[in-house]
Design a protein around this motif. Structure first.
Motif, PDB file in Angstrom:
ATOM      1  N   ASP A  33       2.610   2.372  -2.773  1.00  0.00           N
ATOM      2  CA  ASP A  33       3.361   2.271  -4.158  1.00  0.00           C
ATOM      3  C   ASP A  33       2.336   1.609  -5.160  1.00  0.00           C
ATOM      4  O   ASP A  33       2.176   0.495  -5.453  1.00  0.00           O
ATOM      5  CB  ASP A  33       4.253   1.043  -3.700  1.00  0.00           C
ATOM      6  N   ASP A  34       1.641   2.713  -5.787  1.00  0.00           N
ATOM      7  CA  ASP A  34       0.859   2.695  -6.816  1.00  0.00           C
ATOM      8  C   ASP A  34       1.340   1.887  -8.207  1.00  0.00           C
ATOM      9  O   ASP A  34       0.590   1.065  -8.513  1.00  0.00           O
ATOM     10  CB  ASP A  34       0.420   3.776  -7.316  1.00  0.00           C
TER      11      ASP A  34
ATOM     12  N   GLN B  44       0.874  -1.316   0.028  1.00  0.00           N
ATOM     13  CA  GLN B  44      -0.034   0.067  -0.105  1.00  0.00           C
ATOM     14  C   GLN B  44       0.625   1.232   0.058  1.00  0.00           C
ATOM     15  O   GLN B  44       1.958   1.378   0.709  1.00  0.00           O
ATOM     16  CB  GLN B  44      -0.915   0.061   1.110  1.00  0.00           C
TER      17      GLN B  44
ATOM     18  N   ARG C 159      -0.379  -1.649  -9.291  1.00  0.00           N
ATOM     19  CA  ARG C 159      -0.909  -1.888 -10.573  1.00  0.00           C
ATOM     20  C   ARG C 159      -0.390  -3.326 -11.244  1.00  0.00           C
ATOM     21  O   ARG C 159      -1.032  -3.980 -11.572  1.00  0.00           O
ATOM     22  CB  ARG C 159      -0.586  -0.838 -11.553  1.00  0.00           C
TER      23      ARG C 159
END
Length: 877
Positions: free
Chosen positions: A552-553, A550, A557
């Motif tokens: 670290d986008d 959570q 993805r």
């Protein structure tokens, strides 16, 4: 002269020759053994004498040198000063002429003589001792054994050994200490008469090569071998002459015996009757066959005239006939007659006679043709019955020859719509055969004429005189009639039966297609467990990492892509296993448009740019009852097929609309299209039109099975060169129903901490599932088998929940479950499986408190299920 046994001559020359050759070989072998024995013994004695001579010579040299206190030699590289004589002041001297000399003691002199003799004469000598002063005089293993025997009182030691592949004799003689030896060795404590050491000699055993380059032993072997070969050749020549002579005589005897036996066998066992008549026409001998045929004993017939049994000719006619045979006049030697048996029966016989000799004796063969005569009579009667049966039979029949109808019955005339059989006689057969069958019928007619074997029944179409088509089953047989071979054709009217058969075949085709899908589902169920275990590890790890990543986008993805790909694999396996079930397992209200948008989003991002997406989704589309994952896989299959059909690019059309009580999903492409002859088979499992390696033939079969499970319909329309259009029809669900949606992991409340025992034989599951459970705040223990789990629980392992794999080797989950509940009646159990089959459903029906979780699953799905369990515990359910 030696006489060869008859038992050896009779079978063959090789056996006799080998027998005598064996005896000769034994004799020559004994001679060879004696020669080799004495030759070897002589060689060893010669070698021993040479060794002893060398020993005594060396001993004499040493004694001579010892008595004179050694020998002075020039001081040079070959004879350096002896360091072991350094205590002698006179070791090194210089002559009056200025020449330097050094003292060589007897042992040193003997060693140098040995080195010279080994190169010049092949005798290897060595002076040695158990306590040598020089290292060069140290004994080897064999010399040590000899020296040790001298310590026990022996004075010589010899033995034959093999060195470098050749036999050698090693000999050692002891040498004793005398007064002259004390000059050098007194400090070692020796006294006169002690054993100082020994001199060993190694001598080759056997003589050297002769003028021919061979040893004496080899010449002896060659002489004996030549002697054996000459004897073997003499034996061969002698045996061949004896055996050939004996075999010629034996063949003559056997031929005479064989002829006699053949004649006796003919007389006694011929199936025909046989008798011999003397010159007076009296019966001289008769065989048992005629006795059995006529009922007379042989004694009753011998010496009697033929007229005793003749029933057709008078005695005078018999005598006249017999005289003609004896005199060789032109009369028939084969004729038919009748005899009267002893019980009065009349026998029909065919008689063949032959004159044996000039004495007038006659032999006669009599063949019983009574049955043939009766059969001929029966054939005539049968022909009359056949004609009556043929003409009055209700089955259509006709007889043809050379393509024309010779005979036909009334039933055939009516079948061909003729007034009577005469209306079709002498007509050609082919105009009555439908053109589609004329080639096959002509080929079968030729084959029947050539083989005379009945043809297999054949369904065909006939044309009546009025042009109407009639379906019949026809069978042809060959008949041997006067005038040549003909064909008899039986026909059966199948017109009504054919109509019913078409309806039945249509129904059977539908049933077989359903059975193929069921069989494929059963096969897929067999591999689902192992595949889902692998996917469970991938899906579990990706969902676990999402929970830890959570913030670290980018990583989130990527993990979502992995999770979605693993979910796609799960849906693919689930699609395969759907063949094994009749209905839906996880059906819920779902939005078809939402499912299409989600799948199209993945397709648009992963497909190549040359495809154009034409998407029109109707707003306010009613929901349907279904499984989103299964329908997503079916939709993806249709889109991938469409891409494959457009290798150079094209347009993919996706439409949804409402049509009455149905919700329609349409997938169309502008690709190559499907040929009309292939279109009915495209939903068969493993049928594909793609090149090898490009398709499995399961895509449309899975779509068909999915629609069947959803209670929907599949419609495929295609035209070559224009493309394919596939429509999926679903029953619409009631309005206001809740639409299926995914629950995010982050929004789920934290479940109470549990002590969980994970039981699974797969190492991947035992590595990832505990990590997922610990991420959710639970304490985890693992066991690799049902037996290990039972032992740990029996030993007192605290546990609130057991997660048990259903499919395990050894003690399976179904066998472990009741044993766990017997040990811990109140323990909660969650059964995991890669394939939810009927066996597991029946097992869970017997344990209502036990829940099931199908692999693979995400962290969110696992958390939701555990929260449900803890919620039930809190409410007391």
């Amino acid at each position: 002269m030696f006489k060869v046994p008859t038992s050896l001559i009779r079978p063959s020359m090789p056996r006799t020759f080998l027998f005598l050759l064996g005896i000769w070989s034994v004799i020559v072998g004994c001679i060879l053994g004696v020669v080799l024995y004495f030759s070897t013994r002589e060689e060893r004695e010669i070698a021993l004498n040479r060794a002893m001579d060398s020993y005594h010579k060396d001993l004499a040299y040493r004694r001579w040198a010892s008595e004179r206190g050694g020998v002075y030699v020039p001081l040079n590289g070959k004879t350096p000063p002896n360091p072991h004589l350094s205590h002698r002041p006179d070791r090194d001297i210089t002559t009056s002429q200025g020449k330097a000399l050094t003292l060589v003691n007897p042992a040193y002199m003997t060693r140098m003589v040995h080195e010279l003799g080994a190169d010049a004469y092949g005798l290897q000598g060595h002076i040695t001792s158990l306590h040598p002063i020089r290292p060069e005089n140290a004994p080897d293993a064999w010399e040590r054994r000899a020296l040790e025997s001298f310590e026990r009182g022996a004075r010589n030691y010899s033995e034959v050994l093999r060195e470098n592949g050749r036999p050698v004799l090693r000999y050692m003689g002891a040498f004793l200490v005398d007064s002259s030896c004390l000059a050098c060795h007194a400090q070692q404590g020796y006294k006169v008469g002690d054993v100082r050491g020994g001199i060993s000699v190694t001598v080759p055993v056997g003589s050297g090569p002769s003028a021919l380059g061979l040893s004496h032993k080899a010449i002896s072997l060659l002489a004996v071998a030549s002697f054996w070969l000459m004897g073997a050749g003499a034996i061969f020549v002698w045996v061949r002459r004896i055996v050939r002579s004996a075999q010629v005589q034996q063949r003559m005897v056997e031929e005479l015996k064989e002829r006699s036996q053949r004649f006796e066998a003919i007389r006694a066992t011929t199936p025909d009757s046989l008798w011999f008549l003397d010159r007076e026409g009296l019966i001289q001998w008769v065989n048992e066959t005629y006795c059995r045929l006529s009922g007379y004993d042989r004694e009753e017939l011998l010496g009697q005239p033929i007229s005793l049994v003749e029933a057709q000719e008078t005695p005078d006619e018999v005598a006249h006939h017999f005289a003609d045979i004896q005199q060789g006049r032109d009369v028939e030697h084969r004729f038919r007659t009748q005899h009267r048996a002893k019980d009065g029966r009349i026998l029909d016989l065919e008689v063949t006679t032959s004159l044996l000799s000039s004495k007038g004796e006659v032999v006669s063969f009599l063949r019983d043709i009574t049955q043939e005569v009766q059969a001929s009579r029966q054939i005539r009667e049968s022909e009359a019955r056949f004609r009556q049966l043929f003409e009055s039979s209700p089955a259509p029949m006709f007889i043809h020859r050379e393509g024309r109808i010779l005979h036909a019955n009334l039933a055939m005339a009516r079948l061909l719509e003729a007034e009577d059989p005469g209306g079709i006689l002498n007509r050609e057969v082919m105009p009555f055969i439908h053109p589609d069958f004329q080639a096959v019928v002509g080929e079968r007619a030729r084959a029947l004429h050539e083989s005379n074997l009945p043809a297999q029944p054949m369904a065909m179409t006939l044309l009546t005189l009025k042009g109407r088509e009639v379906w019949v089953e026809a069978q042809s047989v060959s008949l041997d009639l006067p005038g040549g071979l003909a064909g008899l054709v039986f026909a059966q009217d199948l017109t009504e039966r054919r109509r019913a058969e078409d309806e039945r075949l249509k129904l059977e085709t539908e049933i077989q297609h359903a059975q193929k899908l069921d069989s494929l589902g059963s096969l897929a169920g067999g591999i689902a467990h192992d595949m889902n275990n692998v996917l469970a590890a991938i899906l579990g790890m990706s969902s676990l990492l999402q929970a830890k990543a959570q913030g670290d986008d980018a990583l989130a993805r990527s993990l979502q892509t992995i999770e979605k790909a693993a979910g796609r694999g799960r849906d693919l396996v689930k699609g395969l296993t759907d063949f094994a079930r009749k209905g839906l397992q996880e059906a819920r209200i779902m939005d078809l448009n939402a499912m299409v948008r989600e799948e199209l989003d993945l397709l648009v991002r992963t497909s190549r740019q040359r495809f154009i997406f034409d998407v029109q989704l109707e707003d306010d589309l009613p929901p349907i009852m279904g499984e989103p994952s299964t329908l997503g896989s079916a939709f993806m299959n249709l889109c991938v097929n469409a891409f494959d059909a457009m290798p150079r690019g094209g347009t993919l059309q996706v439409r949804t609309r409402r049509q009455g009580a149905q919700v329609i999903l349409v997938v169309a492409d502008t690709g190559q299209g499907i040929p009309a002859e292939v279109l009915p088979r495209v939903t068969e499992p493993f049928f594909t039109t793609k090149p090898t390696g490009r398709g499995t033939g399961l895509g449309l079969a899975m779509v068909y099975g999915t629609m069947k499970a959803h209670g929907g319909a599949l419609d495929i329309q295609s035209e070559v060169g224009k493309g394919t259009r596939i429509s999926l029809s679903f029953p619409a669900a009631e309005k206001g129903a809740e639409t299926a949606g995914a629950k995010p992991v982050a929004s789920a409340p934290q479940a109470a901490s549990l002590r969980i025992l994970v039981v699974d034989d797969d190492a991947l599951i035992r590595s990832i599932l505990p990590a997922m459970l610990e991420q959710l705040g639970h304490q985890v223990e693992t066991a690799s088998s049902g037996l290990e789990a039972l032992r740990r629980l029996d030993a007192g392992l605290p546990a609130d929940l057991v997660i048990l794999d259903h499919n395990m080797p050894g003690l399976s989950g179904a066998e472990t479950l009741p044993r766990i509940l017997q040990l811990r009646p109140g323990l909660r159990v969650l059964v995991t499986t890669g394939f939810l089959d009927n066996e597991l459903k029946l097992l869970l029906a017997g344990f209502p408190a036990v829940l099931a979780l199908q692999k693979p699953f995400t962290l969110a799905e696992l958390r939701q299920l555990l929260e449900g369990l803890t919620g039930q515990d809190e409410t007391g359910n």
